[in-house]
Enzyme design. Sequence first.
Site, PDB file in Angstrom:
ATOM      1  N   LYS A 135       0.993  -1.440   0.118  1.00 18.43           N
ATOM      2  CA  LYS A 135       0.047  -0.078  -0.093  1.00 18.43           C
ATOM      3  C   LYS A 135       0.831   1.253  -0.057  1.00 18.43           C
ATOM      4  O   LYS A 135       2.053   1.314   0.576  1.00 18.43           O
ATOM      5  CB  LYS A 135      -0.932  -0.049   1.330  1.00 18.43           C
ATOM      6  CG  LYS A 135      -2.260   0.708   1.176  1.00 18.43           C
ATOM      7  CD  LYS A 135      -3.227   0.036   0.228  1.00 18.43           C
ATOM      8  CE  LYS A 135      -4.384   1.057   0.014  1.00 18.43           C
ATOM      9  NZ  LYS A 135      -5.574   0.379  -0.414  1.00 18.43           N
ATOM     10  N   ASP A 175      -7.037   4.506  -4.537  1.00 17.11           N
ATOM     11  CA  ASP A 175      -7.682   4.150  -3.225  1.00 17.11           C
ATOM     12  C   ASP A 175      -8.306   5.688  -3.057  1.00 17.11           C
ATOM     13  O   ASP A 175      -8.479   6.312  -4.043  1.00 17.11           O
ATOM     14  CB  ASP A 175      -6.782   3.814  -2.304  1.00 17.11           C
ATOM     15  CG  ASP A 175      -7.344   3.413  -0.962  1.00 17.11           C
ATOM     16  OD1 ASP A 175      -7.639   2.247  -0.779  1.00 17.11           O
ATOM     17  OD2 ASP A 175      -7.364   4.190   0.042  1.00 17.11           O
TER      18      ASP A 175
HETATM   19  P1  NDP Z   1     -13.007   7.653  -2.968  1.00 14.33           P
HETATM   20  O1  NDP Z   1     -12.030   8.738  -2.654  1.00 14.33           O
HETATM   21  O2  NDP Z   1     -13.480   7.690  -4.376  1.00 14.33           O
HETATM   22  O3  NDP Z   1     -14.161   8.205  -2.008  1.00 14.33           O
HETATM   23  C1  NDP Z   1     -14.038   8.101  -0.660  1.00 14.33           C
HETATM   24  C2  NDP Z   1     -15.233   8.464   0.072  1.00 14.33           C
HETATM   25  O4  NDP Z   1     -15.069   8.364   1.493  1.00 14.33           O
HETATM   26  C3  NDP Z   1     -15.826   9.871  -0.063  1.00 14.33           C
HETATM   27  O5  NDP Z   1     -17.318   9.927  -0.029  1.00 14.33           O
HETATM   28  C4  NDP Z   1     -15.185  10.734   0.991  1.00 14.33           C
HETATM   29  O6  NDP Z   1     -15.866  11.847   1.146  1.00 14.33           O
HETATM   30  C5  NDP Z   1     -15.327   9.652   2.139  1.00 14.33           C
HETATM   31  N1  NDP Z   1     -14.364   9.651   3.222  1.00 14.33           N
HETATM   32  C6  NDP Z   1     -13.022   9.704   3.018  1.00 14.33           C
HETATM   33  N2  NDP Z   1     -12.458   9.993   4.109  1.00 14.33           N
HETATM   34  C7  NDP Z   1     -13.380  10.188   5.107  1.00 14.33           C
HETATM   35  C8  NDP Z   1     -13.527  10.711   6.391  1.00 14.33           C
HETATM   36  N3  NDP Z   1     -11.845  10.747   6.951  1.00 14.33           N
HETATM   37  N4  NDP Z   1     -14.536  10.799   7.064  1.00 14.33           N
HETATM   38  C9  NDP Z   1     -15.720  10.801   6.388  1.00 14.33           C
HETATM   39  N5  NDP Z   1     -15.951  10.324   5.092  1.00 14.33           N
HETATM   40  C10 NDP Z   1     -14.589  10.085   4.434  1.00 14.33           C
HETATM   41  O7  NDP Z   1     -12.417   6.451  -2.338  1.00 14.33           O
HETATM   42  P2  NDP Z   1     -12.929   4.991  -2.356  1.00 14.33           P
HETATM   43  O8  NDP Z   1     -14.090   4.916  -3.001  1.00 14.33           O
HETATM   44  O9  NDP Z   1     -12.112   4.462  -3.495  1.00 14.33           O
HETATM   45  O10 NDP Z   1     -12.668   4.297  -1.286  1.00 14.33           O
HETATM   46  C11 NDP Z   1     -13.405   4.029  -0.039  1.00 14.33           C
HETATM   47  C12 NDP Z   1     -12.800   2.961   1.016  1.00 14.33           C
HETATM   48  O11 NDP Z   1     -12.700   1.558   0.143  1.00 14.33           O
HETATM   49  C13 NDP Z   1     -11.484   3.090   1.444  1.00 14.33           C
HETATM   50  O12 NDP Z   1     -11.449   2.669   2.723  1.00 14.33           O
HETATM   51  C14 NDP Z   1     -10.729   2.541   0.589  1.00 14.33           C
HETATM   52  O13 NDP Z   1      -9.641   1.865   1.130  1.00 14.33           O
HETATM   53  C15 NDP Z   1     -11.641   1.070   0.415  1.00 14.33           C
HETATM   54  N6  NDP Z   1     -11.459   0.495  -0.896  1.00 14.33           N
HETATM   55  C16 NDP Z   1     -11.429   1.046  -2.066  1.00 14.33           C
HETATM   56  C17 NDP Z   1     -11.199   0.030  -3.378  1.00 14.33           C
HETATM   57  C18 NDP Z   1     -11.018   0.667  -4.807  1.00 14.33           C
HETATM   58  O14 NDP Z   1     -11.094  -0.036  -5.512  1.00 14.33           O
HETATM   59  N7  NDP Z   1     -11.315   1.949  -4.801  1.00 14.33           N
HETATM   60  C19 NDP Z   1     -10.873  -1.367  -3.176  1.00 14.33           C
HETATM   61  C20 NDP Z   1     -11.118  -1.935  -1.580  1.00 14.33           C
HETATM   62  C21 NDP Z   1     -11.153  -0.973  -0.614  1.00 14.33           C
HETATM   63  P3  NDP Z   1     -15.242  13.284   0.997  1.00 14.33           P
HETATM   64  O15 NDP Z   1     -15.362  13.472  -0.575  1.00 14.33           O
HETATM   65  O16 NDP Z   1     -15.686  14.145   1.827  1.00 14.33           O
HETATM   66  O17 NDP Z   1     -13.595  13.035   1.282  1.00 14.33           O
END
Ligand code: NDP
Length: 459
Positions: A135, A175
């Site tokens: 990572k 991510d």
């Molecule tokens: P994105 O950046 O596309 O979206 C993240 C989302 O989570 C946004 O809506 C964001 O809101 C919110 N968010 C992030 N940080 C916080 C926080 N501290 N408090 C509240 N809301 C938060 O990321 P992904 O959708 O790619 O990833 C989401 C999760 O899924 C993560 O945990 C990631 O590790 C996991 N994941 C992702 C994969 C992938 O293929 N993308 C694969 C496997 C797991 P805001 O815009 O306000 O920051």
Amino acid sequence: MAQAAVMIQNGYLKSVIDATKAKNASEPEFIQAMEEVLSTIEPIVSKHEEEYKKEGLLERLVEPERIISFRVPWIDDKGQVQVNRGYRVQFNGAIGPYKGGLRFHPSVNQSILKFLGFEQIFKNALTGLPIGGGKGGSDFDPKGKSDNEVMKFCQSFMNELQKHIGQDLDVPAGDIGVGAREIGYLFGQYRKIRNVYEAGVLTGKGLEYGGSLTRKEATGYGLMYFVREMLKDHNIELNGKTAIISGSGNVAIYALEKAEKYGVKVLAMSDSNGCIYDKNGIDLETIKMIKEVQRGRVKDYLNHFPNAEYIENDGSSTPPVYKIKADIILPCATQNDINLETAKILVANGAIAVAEGANMPTTTEAINYFQENNVLFAPGKAANAGGVATSALEMVQNSMRFFWSYEEVDQKLDMIMTKIFARCKAAAYEYGYKDNYVVGANIAAFRKVARAMRAQGII
Ligand code: NDP
């Protein structure tokens, strides 16, 4: 039904957990992830205690093979020099090249990336594909930055990262904060510096230059495939259920899309400012436009659906999205989103299943509470593995210099997720932890990694 948290009896296991906690005292997220895995693999550790101890297997498992940390200087649109910190944690390469995303978020630090890298080892093993765990990322915040600033940052980040990655060595992906735009800039800089078209060095690429169909959708879709299998195993119909999703990024949006296809009504979604609640069900195309095209906030949904409700975060430890009553809970935002207090609210509201789209969004106490209250619980390392599995399929297509159709990739993804569920269930049953998919996932994954590590000697 699922069993509660395990009290560790095995002296060797306990001593490794204690020593790892002491050695990494300033890394709470890593300690949490390490303890969650190690505390559930006691049956298999007890069976092989002598060999593991002699070979220092657990001690090696909790220590990353390599951590790279580096300076990332870049110049913003005002001509000011900015300096961020970049990382790559190459945790375990026993079953394949290191594989895992890059996270760009101001909260990124070594502890968070070690927790994510550690989880990734087991997630990748569960997919059945030959990929090790890694990572990386940076404390850079892409939010509010211009495209030019994001490009400058990505180029500077890659100037250093390129020394440590390669299609047979380490293959990063996206991510939080790293989507198609960032992967494009990173890939361009890698290609320029290395003077080679090495498509398999990054995944999550655009379709025009080596990306895979269905990669964008894979984590969210895969999550729903896992939920489908878990509910089917308990004779529960998905069609007609309600759901809430925390987050509104890549994982959240495609979980919504597949949930809708299965006849599930998603009532609420969120971002880090607040949540929207639409009793008619969140409109997919609107949320896609706001998030993917306009890079806006969920609040903007009200411009299109004035009858929906926006609830701003009030600073309490339960984000408002979790106060909305629903059958299926899909945390798809960030780590430690659901604590014990939130779990109690969800159980009182009649939740039947919680499936982690995000990595470690549920604290250990909350997981235990769900399991004690007969809520089906799907751990992230199994339920959100569809993203990395499809990344591995992207690598396969890059090696073949060929591509599969959307349907072909989607079918493979579905098959992989179905098998992951079966592996988690089988391992849980084998060790007497019926329906405890946390234990099942950890044992099934650990078993594979441990065998590969043992076969390769003390390295
Ligand atoms: P994105 O950046 O596309 O979206 C993240 C989302 O989570 C946004 O809506 C964001 O809101 C919110 N968010 C992030 N940080 C916080 C926080 N501290 N408090 C509240 N809301 C938060 O990321 P992904 O959708 O790619 O990833 C989401 C999760 O899924 C993560 O945990 C990631 O590790 C996991 N994941 C992702 C994969 C992938 O293929 N993308 C694969 C496997 C797991 P805001 O815009 O306000 O920051």
